[in-house]
Design an enzyme around this catalytic site. Structure first.
Site, PDB file in Angstrom:
ATOM      1  N   ASP A  29       0.845  -1.198   0.000  1.00  0.00           N
ATOM      2  CA  ASP A  29       0.000   0.000   0.000  1.00  0.00           C
ATOM      3  C   ASP A  29       0.879   1.247   0.000  1.00  0.00           C
ATOM      4  O   ASP A  29       1.837   1.360   0.768  1.00  0.00           O
ATOM      5  CB  ASP A  29      -0.906   0.000   1.230  1.00  0.00           C
ATOM      6  CG  ASP A  29      -1.978   1.071   1.141  1.00  0.00           C
ATOM      7  OD1 ASP A  29      -2.234   1.563   0.037  1.00  0.00           O
ATOM      8  OD2 ASP A  29      -2.558   1.410   2.192  1.00  0.00           O
ATOM      9  N   ARG A 124     -13.377   4.753  15.210  1.00  0.00           N
ATOM     10  CA  ARG A 124     -12.047   5.278  14.889  1.00  0.00           C
ATOM     11  C   ARG A 124     -11.405   4.441  13.793  1.00  0.00           C
ATOM     12  O   ARG A 124     -11.949   3.446  13.350  1.00  0.00           O
ATOM     13  CB  ARG A 124     -11.139   5.221  16.128  1.00  0.00           C
ATOM     14  CG  ARG A 124     -11.678   5.928  17.354  1.00  0.00           C
ATOM     15  CD  ARG A 124     -10.663   5.816  18.498  1.00  0.00           C
ATOM     16  NE  ARG A 124     -11.222   6.283  19.751  1.00  0.00           N
ATOM     17  CZ  ARG A 124     -11.254   7.554  20.129  1.00  0.00           C
ATOM     18  NH1 ARG A 124     -10.753   8.486  19.340  1.00  0.00           N
ATOM     19  NH2 ARG A 124     -11.779   7.892  21.290  1.00  0.00           N
ATOM     20  N   THR A 169     -14.581   0.518  19.189  1.00  0.00           N
ATOM     21  CA  THR A 169     -14.550   1.707  18.329  1.00  0.00           C
ATOM     22  C   THR A 169     -13.398   1.698  17.333  1.00  0.00           C
ATOM     23  O   THR A 169     -13.390   2.505  16.410  1.00  0.00           O
ATOM     24  CB  THR A 169     -14.420   2.990  19.177  1.00  0.00           C
ATOM     25  OG1 THR A 169     -13.180   2.955  19.906  1.00  0.00           O
ATOM     26  CG2 THR A 169     -15.570   3.122  20.162  1.00  0.00           C
ATOM     27  N   GLY A 182      -9.734  -5.251  18.033  1.00  0.00           N
ATOM     28  CA  GLY A 182      -9.539  -4.980  19.449  1.00  0.00           C
ATOM     29  C   GLY A 182     -10.838  -4.628  20.138  1.00  0.00           C
ATOM     30  O   GLY A 182     -11.930  -4.762  19.582  1.00  0.00           O
ATOM     31  N   GLU A 187     -12.015   1.250  31.573  1.00  0.00           N
ATOM     32  CA  GLU A 187     -12.461   1.787  32.856  1.00  0.00           C
ATOM     33  C   GLU A 187     -13.645   1.000  33.416  1.00  0.00           C
ATOM     34  O   GLU A 187     -14.220   1.376  34.434  1.00  0.00           O
ATOM     35  CB  GLU A 187     -12.865   3.259  32.716  1.00  0.00           C
ATOM     36  CG  GLU A 187     -11.691   4.223  32.652  1.00  0.00           C
ATOM     37  CD  GLU A 187     -10.941   4.178  31.335  1.00  0.00           C
ATOM     38  OE1 GLU A 187     -11.593   4.080  30.287  1.00  0.00           O
ATOM     39  OE2 GLU A 187      -9.697   4.214  31.361  1.00  0.00           O
ATOM     40  N   ASN A 255      -4.885   1.406  29.807  1.00  0.00           N
ATOM     41  CA  ASN A 255      -4.593   1.592  31.222  1.00  0.00           C
ATOM     42  C   ASN A 255      -4.861   0.351  32.061  1.00  0.00           C
ATOM     43  O   ASN A 255      -5.622  -0.538  31.688  1.00  0.00           O
ATOM     44  CB  ASN A 255      -5.446   2.742  31.774  1.00  0.00           C
ATOM     45  CG  ASN A 255      -6.934   2.464  31.623  1.00  0.00           C
ATOM     46  OD1 ASN A 255      -7.493   2.698  30.553  1.00  0.00           O
ATOM     47  ND2 ASN A 255      -7.584   1.965  32.666  1.00  0.00           N
ATOM     48  N   ASP A 298      -3.960   6.732  33.866  1.00  0.00           N
ATOM     49  CA  ASP A 298      -4.736   6.534  32.646  1.00  0.00           C
ATOM     50  C   ASP A 298      -3.990   7.067  31.424  1.00  0.00           C
ATOM     51  O   ASP A 298      -4.560   7.735  30.563  1.00  0.00           O
ATOM     52  CB  ASP A 298      -6.110   7.224  32.768  1.00  0.00           C
ATOM     53  CG  ASP A 298      -6.998   6.981  31.555  1.00  0.00           C
ATOM     54  OD1 ASP A 298      -6.864   5.928  30.918  1.00  0.00           O
ATOM     55  OD2 ASP A 298      -7.827   7.863  31.237  1.00  0.00           O
ATOM     56  N   ALA A 529     -15.042  11.286  23.088  1.00  0.00           N
ATOM     57  CA  ALA A 529     -15.365  11.816  24.416  1.00  0.00           C
ATOM     58  C   ALA A 529     -14.718  13.162  24.692  1.00  0.00           C
ATOM     59  O   ALA A 529     -15.383  14.115  25.120  1.00  0.00           O
ATOM     60  CB  ALA A 529     -14.956  10.797  25.480  1.00  0.00           C
TER      61      ALA A 529
END
Length: 554
Positions: A29, A124, A169, A182, A187, A255, A298, A529
């Site tokens: 690519d 994403r 996401t 994934g 959290e 995290n 985090d 967020a």
């Protein structure tokens, strides 16, 4: 009969590219500039294109040639991909195929979301394409394959339960014929993992948990005789890079959970906040590097690593480079995951340096004061906000957008006990009060080996959550949370051109050619967020895809 069979085999091989992308095409690519088959313009995630038809001398003539609505107000963060004149676009609600030349919709497919879903549906990464299929995840823990010609669903696999705190996401990737995806939920008292899938059938081939079970390598970094490892975080909520020569996929983990380290006994908590090099056929960990042992801030390690071959002390080295959320930029040897260099690229106060011998951070008193119960101001809250950086192999520089905002945090003595699927960080956190003139972030050009900054352009009013694209024309394309799409001078960082889109630019641009003409495309649409938290009161929502080219009139 042998001749007939041989001819049939040749016909099948000849016809294969018509149905979709081959492994060979994915591995190369960037060589065919008509196509953009993977996120960040290639498996190495450099976000670099050698195209120079659009350059510093003529970028002022860049104009929009079409814009298409994405029918979405929840955020357009994913980059498009392009194959044979068709652009593929995904967001939390829809998947699209769009004609590159006209911007007209070829097909669109709605995302099916379960009623039990509790999260805002956004996506994403990029639309992942391979062998005639578009692959994506959905917010409610499904990985889906759509037919690239029609948008019809081919297969759909559920891989986790929303009720247990999982959601998804990030864009999957295809490496050596395996689809790898994934999961989010760091959290929510979850245990992170990666899944490997057969892209043709949807059969699960393997699962790699990011936290080892008792007795597995790394389990000694979790408390004995407890079940902390079952709920310890380590999400894989971004995407990965791939080196076809080494046959290794590089994927960052998030995290440790909870942030209050008492439940984890202050141990390193592998493989949280780490980079894993895995073998795509099996999910086996070949090597790893932990950026932040015992992550209590985090700060994650999920940012996609750039793969580059650079000369160090006269020797050509295979490296991976990451601008980590903890504020340090790392250069690792990607053959063995050993540390080569690490430098702060933003203000950092939780560590004074990274020890090159041990690979561990040299801690300041911030951690001791925090664990003693004091409220502490931590720099940075994040070095960058979940968007890809760019690397230009000609300059040897990394281009990134950075955040200049602290995190104020203390252990919460009234924190609820851990509960599967519920947010249980164990801390009370807030951001400091900010004045209108405060610098909230920068556009940055930096040498990853030395830490020397070539330029740093301050951002006030709002930070940026846009990725970077570097081109052979000496330009860096990026965006602002307020909606401007920008072309910066690679040498100075000066804005040479800008265009106001309808909403926030929280994605990464791509560039490609069609019928010999260079185009640049970017998604616009406030989402995610942090961008929503900072920008919602100032920036309207609403998704769209914008495509630009040089004005051809007189």
């Amino acid at each position: 009969m042998k001749k007939i069979l041989a001819c049939a085999a040749l016909v099948a091989l000849w016809a294969a590219p018509a149905f979709g992308q081959t492994t060979e095409e994915l591995n190369s690519d960037g060589k065919n500039t008509d196509n953009v088959l993977t996120q960040s313009m290639g498996y190495s995630r450099k976000s670099y294109s050698p195209l120079r038809q659009i350059n510093k001398s003529n970028v002022s003539r860049l104009v929009p040639v079409w814009s298409a609505s994405t029918m979405n107000e929840l955020g357009d963060l994913a980059a498009p991909t392009v194959y044979n004149g068709v652009m593929y676009v995904v967001n939390g609600r829809w998947s699209f195929a769009i004609d590159v030349e006209t911007g007209r919709q070829i097909w669109r497919t709605a995302t099916k979301i379960e009623p039990a879903n509790k999260h805002t549906a956004f996506n994403r990464g990029a639309a992942t394409i391979y062998n005639g299929k578009l692959f994506r995840v959905t917010i409610d823990d499904h990985v889906v394959a759509l037919d690239m010609k029609t948008g019809k669903e081919i297969w759909n696999q559920k891989f986790a339960n929303t009720e247990e705190g999982y959601y998804a996401t990030g864009g999957p990737i295809v490496a050596n014929g395996v689809l790898i995806s994934g999961v989010s939920g760091g959290e929510s008292t979850t245990r992170g993992f990666l899944d490997g899938w057969d892209p043709d059938t949807g059969k699960k081939l393997w699962r790699r948990y990011t936290i080892p079970a008792p007795g597995e390598p790394g389990s000694e970094t979790w408390p004995k005789n407890t079940d902390a490892w079952k709920y310890g975080g380590g999400p894989t909520w971004r995407s990965g890079s791939y080196d076809p020569e080494l046959d290794l996929v590089y994927w960052g983990t998030g995290n440790a959970e909870p942030y209050d380290p008492k439940k984890r006994e202050g141990l390193d908590s592998l493989y949280t906040s780490s980079m894993l090099a895995i073998r795509p056929k099996t999910g086996e960990i070949a090597c790893y590097y932990q950026y932040t042992p015992n992550d209590i801030y985090d700060v994650d390690g999920t940012d996609e690593p750039v793969l580059a071959d650079i000369t160090i002390n006269g020797q050509r080295r295979k490296v991976m480079i990451q601008a980590n959320k903890n504020g340090f930029m790392y250069v690792l040897d990607r053959t063995n995951c050993k540390l080569i260099a690490a430098h702060p690229y933003v203000k950092v106060n939780w560590a004074s340096a990274i020890d090159l011998d041990t690979g561990r951070p040299v801690l300041t008193d911030v951690q001791k004061r925090f664990t003693a119960g004091e409220e502490v101001e931590i720099w940075p809250s994040r070095g960058t906000n979940a968007v890809p950086e760019a690397f230009d192999p000609n300059t040897g520089l990394i281009y990134a957008d950075t955040w200049n905002i602290a995190r104020i945090q203390k252990i919460d003595p009234a924190a609820e006990p851990e509960e599967l699927g519920e947010a249980t960080t164990g801390v009370a956190a807030r951001t400091p009060n900010m004045k209108p003139e405060d610098v909230l972030g920068h556009f940055l050009a930096i040498n990853p080996l030395t830490g020397e900054k070539k330029w740093e352009i301050p951002l006030t009013e709002l930070p940026s959550s846009a990725g970077m694209l570097a081109t052979g024309g000496g330009l860096i394309f990026t965006g602002k949370m307020s909606g401007e799409f920008l072309a910066l001078d690679e040498e100075t960082g000066k804005t040479l051109w800008q265009f106001k889109t309808g909403s926030s630019v929280n994605s990464t641009a791509i560039t490609y050619t069609h019928n010999g003409r260079q185009y640049v495309t970017v998604a616009s649409g406030l989402g995610g967020a942090l961008a929503t938290r900072y920008g919602a009161a100032k920036v309207p929502a609403g998704g769209s895809i914008w495509t630009f080219a040089l004005f051809s009139g007189k």
